[in-house]
Design a protein around this motif. Structure first.
Motif, short mmCIF file in Angstrom:
data_model
loop_
_atom_site.label_atom_id
_atom_site.label_comp_id
_atom_site.label_asym_id
_atom_site.label_seq_id
_atom_site.Cartn_x
_atom_site.Cartn_y
_atom_site.Cartn_z
N LEU A 27 0.85 -1.19 0.00
CA LEU A 27 0.00 0.00 0.00
C LEU A 27 0.89 1.24 0.00
CD1 LEU A 27 -2.78 1.31 0.27
CD2 LEU A 27 -2.66 0.89 2.73
N ARG A 39 2.40 9.13 -5.33
CA ARG A 39 2.37 7.91 -4.54
C ARG A 39 3.77 7.28 -4.54
NH1 ARG A 39 -1.56 4.44 -7.76
NH2 ARG A 39 -0.36 5.51 -9.37
N VAL A 67 -0.62 6.59 5.57
CA VAL A 67 -1.83 5.96 5.05
C VAL A 67 -2.94 6.14 6.08
CG1 VAL A 67 -2.88 3.77 4.37
CG2 VAL A 67 -0.52 4.29 3.70
N GLN A 71 -7.88 4.42 3.26
CA GLN A 71 -7.02 3.83 2.23
C GLN A 71 -6.77 2.35 2.50
OE1 GLN A 71 -4.10 7.07 2.83
NE2 GLN A 71 -3.96 7.17 0.60
N GLU A 74 -9.91 0.44 1.53
CA GLU A 74 -10.00 0.31 0.07
C GLU A 74 -9.03 -0.74 -0.45
OE1 GLU A 74 -9.50 3.11 -3.95
OE2 GLU A 74 -9.29 3.99 -1.96
N HIS A 75 -7.83 -0.79 0.12
CA HIS A 75 -6.81 -1.73 -0.35
C HIS A 75 -7.13 -3.16 0.06
CE1 HIS A 75 -2.69 -2.54 -1.81
NE2 HIS A 75 -2.63 -3.42 -0.83
#
Length: 290
Positions: A27, A39, A67, A71, A74-75
């Motif tokens: 991530l 990123r 992070v 996030q 979502e990952h």
């Protein structure tokens, strides 16, 4: 036994090739420099490492962002939807809120996916120190070890993963507010280089000073000899802030002096590099204590 995925974040500084070899999921944290937010992915698709370090040499300063829980959610959601469990090996809580975000996301997703397991480990590591712990964990997973066994191994061994590094650019540390102007000026004039390590709480601690660059690099090697266990059979990791020749000097010394089996090199990513500046060399190995 359910299949599981090891998830870490990009402060591990593992290369894209190693990420693919280890079959892990990364991530990305983010960084901003010259008004551009990118990123920090293992393949550096948003900004190449050399471009980033050239901007630092030109006087730009990078800022970073951890992070957040959203996030992580979502990952992780697609992994859980596939029916897989997750072992998260997170950036040191002593340096970032990333670990706390992982815990918040794990609690939220645990309610939504009660049949799935999500385990979270605070690695108390950074850069390729975190990467080396992930490397060990991923190899154990590929050998068939259970998620709980790998989690336990990481928690039992994370404080044996030694981080020793030196920073070349004291003026960058001054610009970032991490040393005083007087300290940076005096250190630069006298060629004083700090020798630092990661303590048991995952904080960066200044441990010693060396006169000149070569002496600071030799000090890293000496610390490995003092603290390392079974170095002759080890794989050690070395990360660098766009100073590969210096990193390879340290690696060659590790091989010549201690018979280290394998040395892996990679750039310090922009998230860590925003704080170290150019010229940082970091050595990671297993030892009896940090």
């Amino acid at each position: 036994m359910n299949e599981y995925v090891i998830v870490t974040d990009s402060s591990c500084d593992l290369s894209q090739e190693m990420v693919e070899e280890l079959k892990i999921s990364v991530l990305p944290l983010s960084f901003t420099i010259q008004g551009r937010t990118c990123r920090d992915t293992p393949d550096h698709r948003d900004m190449a490492s050399k471009e980033f370090y050239q901007l630092l040499r030109d006087g730009e300063l990078g800022t970073t962002a951890a992070v957040n829980p959203e996030q992580y959610v979502e990952h992780l959601t697609p992994i859980l939807e596939e029916g897989k469990d997750v072992l998260i090996l997170a950036f040191s809580s002593g340096l970032s809120t990333t670990f706390q975000s992982a815990r918040i996301a794990a609690a939220e997703l645990g309610e939504k996916y009660p049949k799935r397991k999500i385990l979270v480990v605070d690695t108390l590591c950074a850069s390729l120190g975190q990467g080396l712990l992930v490397w060990y964990a991923a190899r154990k997973r590929l050998e068939g070890e259970s998620m709980e066994t790998v989690r336990d191994w990481c928690e039992e061994n994370r404080l044996h993963l030694c981080h020793w590094f030196t920073v070349d650019d004291l003026m960058h540390l001054k610009r970032g507010g991490r040393v005083s102007a007087a300290t940076a000026l005096a250190g630069t004039m006298l060629q004083i280089k700090p020798v630092m390590h990661m303590d048991d709480e995952g904080h960066l601690i200044n441990m010693a000073k060396a006169r000149g660059r070569k002496a600071s690099l030799d000090a890293l090697v000496a610390k490995a000899g003092e603290l390392g266990t079974g170095l002759a059979g080890q794989t050690v990791f070395i990360s660098h802030a766009d100073c590969e020749d210096d990193a390879r000097y340290v690696g060659e010394q590790m091989t010549e002096k201690y018979g280290v089996e394998q040395v892996c090199y990679n750039f310090i990513g922009p998230v860590i590099g925003s704080h170290t500046g150019c010229g940082c060399v970091a050595l990671f190995f297993m030892g009896r204590e940090r």
